[in-house]
Design a protein around this motif. Structure first.
Motif, PDB file in Angstrom:
ATOM      1  N   PHE A  24     -70.316 -26.904  92.461  1.00 33.78           N
ATOM      2  CA  PHE A  24     -69.634 -27.950  91.749  1.00 33.78           C
ATOM      3  C   PHE A  24     -68.079 -27.593  91.642  1.00 33.78           C
ATOM      4  CE2 PHE A  24     -69.039 -28.816  86.402  1.00 33.78           C
ATOM      5  CZ  PHE A  24     -68.380 -30.109  86.935  1.00 33.78           C
ATOM      6  N   GLU A  26     -64.663 -29.128  89.959  1.00 39.49           N
ATOM      7  CA  GLU A  26     -64.176 -30.311  88.874  1.00 39.49           C
ATOM      8  C   GLU A  26     -62.709 -30.257  88.965  1.00 39.49           C
ATOM      9  OE1 GLU A  26     -65.476 -29.438  85.177  1.00 39.49           O
ATOM     10  OE2 GLU A  26     -64.309 -31.119  84.163  1.00 39.49           O
ATOM     11  N   LEU A  28     -60.069 -29.416  87.473  1.00 36.87           N
ATOM     12  CA  LEU A  28     -60.040 -28.458  86.345  1.00 36.87           C
ATOM     13  C   LEU A  28     -59.262 -27.308  87.000  1.00 36.87           C
ATOM     14  CD1 LEU A  28     -60.569 -26.731  83.545  1.00 36.87           C
ATOM     15  CD2 LEU A  28     -62.858 -27.102  84.239  1.00 36.87           C
ATOM     16  N   ASN A  71     -66.465 -32.451  82.126  1.00 35.38           N
ATOM     17  CA  ASN A  71     -65.909 -33.209  81.095  1.00 35.38           C
ATOM     18  C   ASN A  71     -64.431 -34.047  81.744  1.00 35.38           C
ATOM     19  OD1 ASN A  71     -67.202 -31.750  79.497  1.00 35.38           O
ATOM     20  ND2 ASN A  71     -65.725 -30.110  78.936  1.00 35.38           N
ATOM     21  N   GLU A 172     -72.424 -34.654  80.028  1.00 37.46           N
ATOM     22  CA  GLU A 172     -72.535 -33.988  78.957  1.00 37.46           C
ATOM     23  C   GLU A 172     -72.146 -35.043  77.583  1.00 37.46           C
ATOM     24  OE1 GLU A 172     -70.732 -30.363  78.646  1.00 37.46           O
ATOM     25  OE2 GLU A 172     -72.170 -29.366  79.907  1.00 37.46           O
ATOM     26  N   TYR A 243     -74.529 -21.838  80.002  1.00 37.82           N
ATOM     27  CA  TYR A 243     -73.860 -20.887  80.489  1.00 37.82           C
ATOM     28  C   TYR A 243     -74.084 -19.597  79.374  1.00 37.82           C
ATOM     29  CZ  TYR A 243     -70.873 -24.279  82.996  1.00 37.82           C
ATOM     30  OH  TYR A 243     -70.406 -25.373  83.679  1.00 37.82           O
ATOM     31  N   GLU A 291     -75.213 -27.523  86.002  1.00 38.32           N
ATOM     32  CA  GLU A 291     -74.323 -26.552  85.487  1.00 38.32           C
ATOM     33  C   GLU A 291     -75.195 -25.281  85.127  1.00 38.32           C
ATOM     34  OE1 GLU A 291     -70.868 -27.731  83.261  1.00 38.32           O
ATOM     35  OE2 GLU A 291     -71.123 -29.788  83.779  1.00 38.32           O
ATOM     36  N   TRP A 295     -70.151 -17.729  81.685  1.00 37.67           N
ATOM     37  CA  TRP A 295     -68.795 -18.174  81.384  1.00 37.67           C
ATOM     38  C   TRP A 295     -68.534 -17.553  79.922  1.00 37.67           C
ATOM     39  CZ3 TRP A 295     -67.859 -24.094  79.665  1.00 37.67           C
ATOM     40  CH2 TRP A 295     -66.560 -24.210  79.397  1.00 37.67           C
ATOM     41  N   LEU A 315     -60.127 -21.099  82.903  1.00 38.98           N
ATOM     42  CA  LEU A 315     -61.649 -20.893  83.124  1.00 38.98           C
ATOM     43  C   LEU A 315     -61.803 -19.738  84.180  1.00 38.98           C
ATOM     44  CD1 LEU A 315     -62.008 -23.463  81.264  1.00 38.98           C
ATOM     45  CD2 LEU A 315     -64.153 -23.716  82.402  1.00 38.98           C
ATOM     46  N   ALA A 347     -71.907 -23.533  88.527  1.00 39.42           N
ATOM     47  CA  ALA A 347     -70.688 -24.077  88.083  1.00 39.42           C
ATOM     48  C   ALA A 347     -69.782 -22.908  87.852  1.00 39.42           C
ATOM     49  CB  ALA A 347     -71.048 -24.771  86.762  1.00 39.42           C
ATOM     50  N   ILE A 353     -64.539 -20.406  86.818  1.00 40.44           N
ATOM     51  CA  ILE A 353     -65.883 -20.003  86.785  1.00 40.44           C
ATOM     52  C   ILE A 353     -66.835 -19.842  88.256  1.00 40.44           C
ATOM     53  CG2 ILE A 353     -66.333 -19.629  84.262  1.00 40.44           C
ATOM     54  CD1 ILE A 353     -67.523 -22.698  84.538  1.00 40.44           C
TER      55      ILE A 353
END
Ligand code: AHR
Length: 498
Positions: A24, A26, A28, A71, A172, A243, A291, A295, A315, A347, A353
């Motif tokens: 994954f 993202e 982020l 997210n 989510e 997680y 995911e 974490w 993260l 993830a 992470i």
């Protein structure tokens, strides 16, 4: 006390879908910017992709990568990330409170996937947007030519369709933290109407509906049942996320967390079957565990972060040796459900992470959790086998009896290769393992790889990237159909037989 397993080629769980070893990326933190994409880096190629990171991703053998969130996707305008880079807008990114420059977008991700030897798994925004943006994105990516969105893709320099096969219907959506959080009925209605038009644009795609964000959500498991009441006939997979962390410093309990994952999968499979029965449907629904990971290390640092920075460290869990053991247990758990879980995504992949870490302008290295994933993705193919294990147990307040041994095997009949994956959860003592392997006459031990370390909290860092690394030093033997091995205290083991 000895742990016992039985290796029999017909004790199959199901065929391992290679997409079980997905990951994954993202938008982020430094996953994209400073992770897979850093045009100023000395190792960057002509498209700005870090070739040192590409090499590690190729080595990890990741068959599918979910993108762009997470997210993030619930506030994303995908149109911001395509076309001339100088015209792309900078936006406030509300999920992670940063500034998104949009210098990397859908087409760059497709180009990166090709170089990384992986397939894309795209998520559409069902938070701030909906059906229209989603069907346009499918048209932009997958329609060959001759329409507004497909011709726009061609004008952007991509004459061939990207042929994205797997799509997530949001992310989510049960979570109050999500941009555009919805009730199960609201989400179910939106998801089914979006699914319909996405498949009208391209009937060859596969869709993943959002399940719960974790097993502790107050709306779990009714969320799954309600969402599937709406979407059952229109989607192929239901998602699961989880997680874990060792927040109380209780490693025995932490290493047992994969038992929660095991329950979660069994329960969600049960809900899918319940809705199938209710609908008198012939169709079986599969699971996408898109995911999963450890974490918690970075939670406190992230709470201190100044908002509205561009690609700050977020993260960035620095993983310990014990985290690698739990990741190993979670991989074994996914394999034990290979009949039902067809896609899974660690993830995440880089910096956030992640098994792969980088320094901006500096090197890339492998975290501790890289290794069990690498072994499973490399050797865990063919049929997953039930081992009918018998193991001594320890008591844990959350899980009651926890077996010291966590194990599964995969059998590649064509290649005549059998691989046993095993974790010894005992923190002080080695675990003698005996396997009945009479049905694998003529096989021998190719190697017995172990991942061990005297310090459960040992990490791999930029200065010391090889503190925790696997070694082919295990003592497994196979004689007259009897497999014997001593699994070191607190260890991940890969016993390869051929
Ligand atoms: O992977 C990090 C975040 O965890 C994702 O953005 C979100 O889907 C989940 O809560």
């Amino acid at each position: 006390e000895t742990a016992r397993i039985t290796l029999h080629p017909e004790l199959t769980i199901g065929a391992v879908d290679p997409r079980l070893y997905g990951s994954f990326i993202e938008h982020l933190g430094r996953a994209v910017y400073g992770g897979i994409y850093e045009p100023d880096h000395p190792a960057a190629d002509e498209e700005g992709f870090r070739t040192d990171v590409l090499e590690l991703v190729q080595e990890l053998n990741v068959p599918i990568v979910r993108y762009p969130g997470g997210n993030f996707v619930s506030g994303y305008n995908w149109e911001d990330g395509v076309g001339p880079k100088e015209e792309r807008p900078r936006r406030l990114e509300l999920a992670w409170r940063t500034i998104e420059t949009n210098q990397f977008g859908t087409n760059e991700f497709m180009a990166w996937c090709r170089k990384a030897h992986t397939e894309p798994m795209l998520a559409v925004n069902l938070g701030s947007r909906g059906l229209d943006a989603a069907r346009n994105l499918v048209e932009y990516c997958n329609h060959p030519a001759g329409t507004y969105w497909s011709d726009l893709r061609r004008r952007h320099g991509y004459p061939e369709p990207h042929k994205v096969k797997v799509w997530c219907l949001g992310n989510e959506m049960d979570g109050p933290w999500q941009i555009g959080h919805k009730t199960a009925d609201e989400y179910g209605r939106l998801a089914v109407e979006t699914a319909k038009v996405m498949k009208w644009v391209d009937p060859t795609i596969e869709l993943v509906a959002c399940g719960s964000s974790n097993r502790k959500m107050p709306t779990y498991p009714q969320w799954e049942a309600t969402v599937l009441e709406h979407t059952y006939e229109h989607v192929e997979y239901l998602s699961l996320h989880t997680y874990y962390g060792n927040r109380n410093g209780n490693t025995a309990n932490f290493l047992a967390k994969s038992l929660d994952m095991d329950r979660f999968i069994a329960e969600v499979a049960g809900i899918c079957d319940y809705v199938q029965a209710k609908k008198r449907s012939k169709k079986k629904l599969y699971l996408s565990f898109d995911e999963w990971n450890v974490w918690y290390h970075s939670n406190a640092a992230d709470r201190q972060l100044e908002p509205w920075q561009i690609a700050p460290p977020q993260l960035e869990d620095i993983y310990t040796f014990e985290d690698a053991l739990l990741v190993g247990c979670m991989l074994i758990t996914l394999l034990k459900h290979a009949d039902r879980v067809k896609i899974a995504c660690l993830a995440q992949l880089v910096n956030v992470i992640a098994p792969i870490m980088t320094a901006n302008g500096g090197p890339a290295w492998r975290q501790t959790i890289y290794y069990p994933f690498y072994h499973a993705a490399r050797y865990g193919h063919g049929q997953a086998l039930h081992l009918a294990p018998g193991s001594p147990v320890y008591h844990d307040d959350e899980f009651d009896a926890v077996p010291y041994l966590e194990a599964v095997a995969t059998y590649d009949e064509a290649g005549e290769v059998l691989t046993v994956f095993a974790v010894n959860r005992h923190l002080e003592e080695p675990l003698p393992l005996v396997g009945d392997a009479r049905h694998f006459a003529g096989y021998r031990v190719v190697e017995h790889i172990t991942l061990t370390h005297p310090d459960l909290k040992a990490t791999n860092t930029r200065e010391c990237p090889d503190r925790v690394v696997p070694q082919a030093n295990g003592n497994a033997t196979l004689q007259e159909g009897r497999l014997e091995a001593l699994l070191p205290a607190a260890s991940w083991n890969v016993i390869r037989l051929a």
